[in-house]
Write an enzyme that holds these catalytic residues in place. Structure first.
Site, PDB file in Angstrom:
ATOM      1  CE  LYS A  54     -23.122  20.485  46.748  1.00 19.09           C
ATOM      2  NZ  LYS A  54     -23.522  19.160  47.214  1.00 19.09           N
ATOM      3  CD  GLN A  98     -20.930  17.100  49.088  1.00 22.19           C
ATOM      4  OE1 GLN A  98     -21.761  18.006  49.153  1.00 22.19           O
ATOM      5  NE2 GLN A  98     -20.615  16.508  47.948  1.00 22.19           N
ATOM      6  CG  ASP A 121     -28.505  16.516  48.408  1.00 19.45           C
ATOM      7  OD1 ASP A 121     -28.295  17.013  47.290  1.00 19.45           O
ATOM      8  OD2 ASP A 121     -27.622  16.366  49.276  1.00 19.45           O
TER       9      ASP A 121
END
Ligand SMILES: Nc1nc2c(c(=O)[nH]1)N[C@@H](CN(C=O)c1ccc(C(=O)N[C@@H](CCC(=O)O)C(=O)O)cc1)CN2
Length: 292
Positions: A54, A98, A121
């Protein structure tokens, strides 16, 4: 006739190129580069590798990334303090925690703390709630479901009225992808471990999204001829003939289903690369929200 294979890497490259051009235009207009904060707690090798990918992908499109790493022993208070600081940091337009977090941490409380306007997200309950409500717009849509929709839109001329079946009801993929399909006016069935006559239900699907986490569960005779099959599964299975001793497979038995489906996404190289491309797009969107 075998199915058309959806090339997730090529589709992701298309999105990344678009993000790169828009970031460059933004900077040329005197605005700051979008900023993404990645929060990695612990030393799960897969999570480390996803966060690395990422950050690398961010750099390639001109997004500045700020990496935060906490030990596996970090307390709830430490993680929450970091998220609160990132919420207040004007250089940060997106916060990515994460997942999964180490078991002692309360994931829900951490995700709920992320500012709705930095929730790249799309996991904050307000954003998910807005996704579920007619006429409401979430600030962000979760990346993997958004990637699935991009692939479906490329494959189906008109989503309105089709039968879509989603296999799996997770917070990260199954439920949000089902909500997105409903918003696109598909007729949606969500299947799970208690669904009766599962192969018969799956066989009704014009579009099937498999996100159940069971290696090669969907067999060729479960699929309607010509259907669009999106495979979200990422499963490691033992393979002594491979140099690594394992190989990655999806939730769909690719060799069987490709002989029946009209379109199919492979694993690897299907939905996975779309997840990261959509994160970049969401981070740019976060920067645009902060301009207002
Ligand atoms: N905060 C988040 N955590 C997690 C997410 C997420 O979207 N947000 N999703 C997954 C992991 N993930 C990104 O974080 C992810 C998974 C897989 C891929 C990918 O490109 N996979 C490759 C295969 C990789 C391999 O061989 O191991 C592919 O499918 O081609 C990208 C991102 C859980 N956590």
């Amino acid at each position: 006739m075998t199915a058309t294979i959806l090339d997730g890497k090529a589709l992701a490259a298309e999105i990344r190129a678009d993000v790169k051009a828009r970031v460059a235009a933004r900077i040329a207009a005197g605005k700051p580069a979008p900023g993404l904060a990645t929060v990695l707690v612990g030393d799960n090798p897969a999570s480390q590798s996803y966060v690395r990918s990422k950050r690398k992908a961010s750099a390639e499109v001109g997004i500045e990334s700020f990496g935060y790493e906490l030990p596996a022993t970090a307390s709830q208070a430490e993680v929450e303090k970091l998220v609160s600081e990132l919420n207040a940091d004007p250089k940060v337009n997106g916060i990515l925690v994460q997942l999964p977090l180490p078991g002692h941490l309360d994931e829900e409380r951490v995700l709920n703390l992320i500012s709705i306007e930095k929730d790249v997200d799309g996991f904050h309950p307000v954003n998910i709630g807005r996704l579920a409500q007619k006429g409401r717009e979430p600030s962000f849509v979760p990346c993997t479901p958004e990637g699935c929709m991009y692939m479906i839109q490329k494959s189906v001329p008109k989503i309105e009225g089709i039968n879509a079946v989603v296999l799996g009801r997770s917070n990260i993929v199954g439920m949000p992808v089902a909500l997105l399909l409903v918003r696109a006016n598909a007729t949606v069935t969500i299947c799970h471990s208690r669904t009766r006559n599962l192969p018969d239900v799956v066989r009704q699907a014009d579009v099937l999204v498999a996100a159940v986490g069971k290696p090669e569960m969907v067999r060729g005779d479960w699929v309607k001829p010509g259907a669009v099959v999106i495979d979200v599964g990422i499963n490691r299975v033992d393979d002594p003939s491979s140099p690594k001793g394992y190989r990655m497979v999806g939730d769909v038995n690719f060799d069987e289903v490709k002989e029946v489906a009209g379109v199919i996404s492979p694993v690897p190289g299907g939905v996975g690369p779309m997840t990261i491309a959509m994160l970049l797009r969401n981070t740019l969107h976060g920067a645009e929200l902060s301009d207002k």
